[in-house]
Design an enzyme around this catalytic site. Sequence first.
Site, PDB file in Angstrom:
ATOM      1  N   LEU A 188       0.866  -1.172   0.000  1.00  0.00           N
ATOM      2  CA  LEU A 188       0.000   0.000   0.000  1.00  0.00           C
ATOM      3  C   LEU A 188       0.904   1.224   0.000  1.00  0.00           C
ATOM      4  O   LEU A 188       1.960   1.224   0.642  1.00  0.00           O
ATOM      5  CB  LEU A 188      -0.897   0.030   1.246  1.00  0.00           C
ATOM      6  N   ASP A 189       0.503   2.271  -0.716  1.00  0.00           N
ATOM      7  CA  ASP A 189       1.255   3.516  -0.664  1.00  0.00           C
ATOM      8  C   ASP A 189       1.356   3.998   0.781  1.00  0.00           C
ATOM      9  O   ASP A 189       0.463   3.733   1.594  1.00  0.00           O
ATOM     10  CB  ASP A 189       0.561   4.599  -1.496  1.00  0.00           C
ATOM     11  N   MET A 190       2.401   4.736   1.085  1.00  0.00           N
ATOM     12  CA  MET A 190       2.588   5.242   2.439  1.00  0.00           C
ATOM     13  C   MET A 190       1.363   6.016   2.920  1.00  0.00           C
ATOM     14  O   MET A 190       0.953   5.903   4.080  1.00  0.00           O
ATOM     15  CB  MET A 190       3.824   6.146   2.503  1.00  0.00           C
ATOM     16  N   THR A 208      -1.732   5.651   2.070  1.00  0.00           N
ATOM     17  CA  THR A 208      -2.951   4.845   2.085  1.00  0.00           C
ATOM     18  C   THR A 208      -3.007   4.021   3.364  1.00  0.00           C
ATOM     19  O   THR A 208      -1.999   3.472   3.802  1.00  0.00           O
ATOM     20  CB  THR A 208      -2.988   3.898   0.871  1.00  0.00           C
ATOM     21  N   ARG A 222      -5.123   6.241  -7.563  1.00  0.00           N
ATOM     22  CA  ARG A 222      -4.875   7.677  -7.466  1.00  0.00           C
ATOM     23  C   ARG A 222      -4.875   8.327  -8.850  1.00  0.00           C
ATOM     24  O   ARG A 222      -5.463   9.400  -9.053  1.00  0.00           O
ATOM     25  CB  ARG A 222      -3.547   7.919  -6.746  1.00  0.00           C
TER      26      ARG A 222
END
Length: 215
Positions: free
Chosen positions: A60-62, A64, A161
Site C-alpha cells: 500500500l502507498d505510504m 494509504t 490515485r
Amino acid sequence: MTKNELRIRLIYVDEDIIVVDKPAGLLAVPGRGPENQDCVVRQARDYFPDVIEQPAVHRLDMDTSGLMVLARTRNAHIHLSEQFARRKVKKRYNAILEGVIVEDAGEIELAFRLDPDNRPHQVYDPEQGKLGITRWFKLAVHRGRTRVEFIPLTGRTHQLRLHAAHELGLGCPIVGDRLYGQRKPGERMLLHAQYLQFFHPTTGKKLVFRSAVPF
C-alpha cells in the site's frame, strides 16, 4: 500522531500469514536511508522474529491506510504471490474525491508508466504504459466531494490515485493526494483498503477481512 508513533494493528495471525491494518503515513516496506526503515514489514518482524526477510507480497502507498497480508514463510510467500499474479485476490477501497461525480458507476481502463524525471509520479502513456483497470461505484456526495468504492482489477503503482485524478478517468483527485491533487496542512489522503479476500496458502480456505473506514 507523529511518524514514530504509527503502529500496525494485527488483524489475524497464524503459522503462515499475518494480516495487518496499516495506518496512513507508514511505509509498507523499508525505504532508502535510515530515516525510512520503520515500516509494516519491520514492525511485523518485531512482533514475530521468525518471519522471513521479505514477507511482503503486495504494498500500500505510504499515504494509504488499510489491510495488508504478509507471508510468514517462504511457501506462503510463493502461494500468495501466485494468487496476486493470477488476480485471485479481491480488494476494495473506500475513497473521498474532490468534486462531484455525476455517474453512478463505471470502469476505467488507462495505461500509465513511471515518470523517470519525477519519481514516483506516474504518467498516462497509452503506447508504452501498462494497462490498469478499476471498477468504481459512487456511494455518496457531500459538500462538493464524492465518496466512492474502488475495486482494482489490476495492481499497478498509484493506479487508483491516477484513475481518480486523470481527466480520462474520473477527473477528481483523491482528497489529500499530494502527488495527483492537493493536500492541505494536517490533511491525510482519504484512501483506505477496506476489504481483502484471498485463499489461505496452506489450507486453501477462503479468507475475508474487513477494516472500518476511518474517515
